[in-house]
Enzyme design. Sequence first.
Site, PDB file in Angstrom:
ATOM      1  N   ARG A 227     -24.016 100.293  38.464  1.00 53.79           N
ATOM      2  CA  ARG A 227     -24.912 101.441  38.512  1.00 53.79           C
ATOM      3  C   ARG A 227     -24.128 102.671  38.070  1.00 53.79           C
ATOM      4  NH1 ARG A 227     -28.567  98.528  38.762  1.00 53.79           N
ATOM      5  NH2 ARG A 227     -30.315  98.421  40.215  1.00 53.79           N
ATOM      6  N   GLU A 256     -30.731 107.988  33.676  1.00 57.25           N
ATOM      7  CA  GLU A 256     -31.400 107.108  32.725  1.00 57.25           C
ATOM      8  C   GLU A 256     -32.875 107.518  32.596  1.00 57.25           C
ATOM      9  OE1 GLU A 256     -30.784 103.069  34.005  1.00 57.25           O
ATOM     10  OE2 GLU A 256     -28.626 103.294  34.092  1.00 57.25           O
ATOM     11  N   HIS A 274     -29.093 100.015  29.673  1.00 62.21           N
ATOM     12  CA  HIS A 274     -29.395  99.280  30.907  1.00 62.21           C
ATOM     13  C   HIS A 274     -30.151  97.994  30.590  1.00 62.21           C
ATOM     14  CE1 HIS A 274     -30.185  99.695  35.493  1.00 62.21           C
ATOM     15  NE2 HIS A 274     -29.986  98.443  35.141  1.00 62.21           N
TER      16      HIS A 274
END
Length: 309
Positions: A227, A256, A274
């Site tokens: 993360r 993000e 991601h």
Amino acid sequence: MIPVNSVLQVGQFPEIMQTEIDQRLKTAKLLDPQGKVPAGNFTAILTRSNTVISQSLLEQVTGIQMIATCGVGYDNLPLAYLQQKGIKASNTPGVLNDAVCELAIGMLFGLLRRIPQAQEFVQTSAWSKAPFTMTTSLAGKCVGIAGMGRIGQDLAKRLEPFKVKIAYTGPNQKDVAYEYHPSITALAQVSDVLFLACPASPETEGMINAQVLAALGAKGYLINVARGSVVNEAALLVALQQKIIAGAALDVFENEPNPNPGFLKLDNVLLTPHIGSATSETRQLMTNLALDNLEAFYNLKPLLTEVKN
Ligand code: 8YV
């Protein structure tokens, strides 16, 4: 069977996941978590790891007894509130290990051998003017893994054939044949490549800071498939700009889908949006595991992959 109109879907899902959902679930959708909650007597929520389920949303949808999140990470859930209210939660561990580990290893070689830059070198005909720069081998190096959980252990096994030494850190020593270091700084000091495969938690927030990056050193590489919150991005940007570390491969970011623009101009990074679990096969498995958890809940059976806080 999941009862019709019992589950509220919160957040947008990619088409391949929505197709799986719509085959098994007939209910309302709240595509924008900040939007107006549709009418209904919902007793469960289906969501994704990248969709934050806030306490205020749960205070509006008061009948919720269970939340199924598609993803191994569950930092999107208000765990303390769930515990206080007795709301169960499930995630989707295990089924995404292959996809995440494959991406992590792909990023490793892309970073060490500068594959994106090599492609640009050919496509811009720079090759006709000079040879591409020398890069560095993985064989003989020490790979550190922060987080020796399901993904960390799967990643370590996949790395063994590459003639590397493997070391790790985490809250507890595990029954694995790799060198354990009690702190992230100690691990960084012995690592040539440092993978982050740990959960996002208060303990790991900002764990990769200036001190750890200095310990990783000028020939060291950081790879984050965990993360964004695990990394102090301001410190990482300085370390990359000043070559305090050699480079970083990042699949996750603090903000993000709009990461810090400082990363976008650097030559010693490899950036992906991601996509750790973003393969068709994996997302279908994750979606159906989440739905299986919901089905278990409505059938008054134990959840298959319950989040234990
Ligand atoms: C999710 C993730 O897989 O699994 C996780 O924790 O990081 C995400 O990639 C994805 O959001 C599931 O839809």
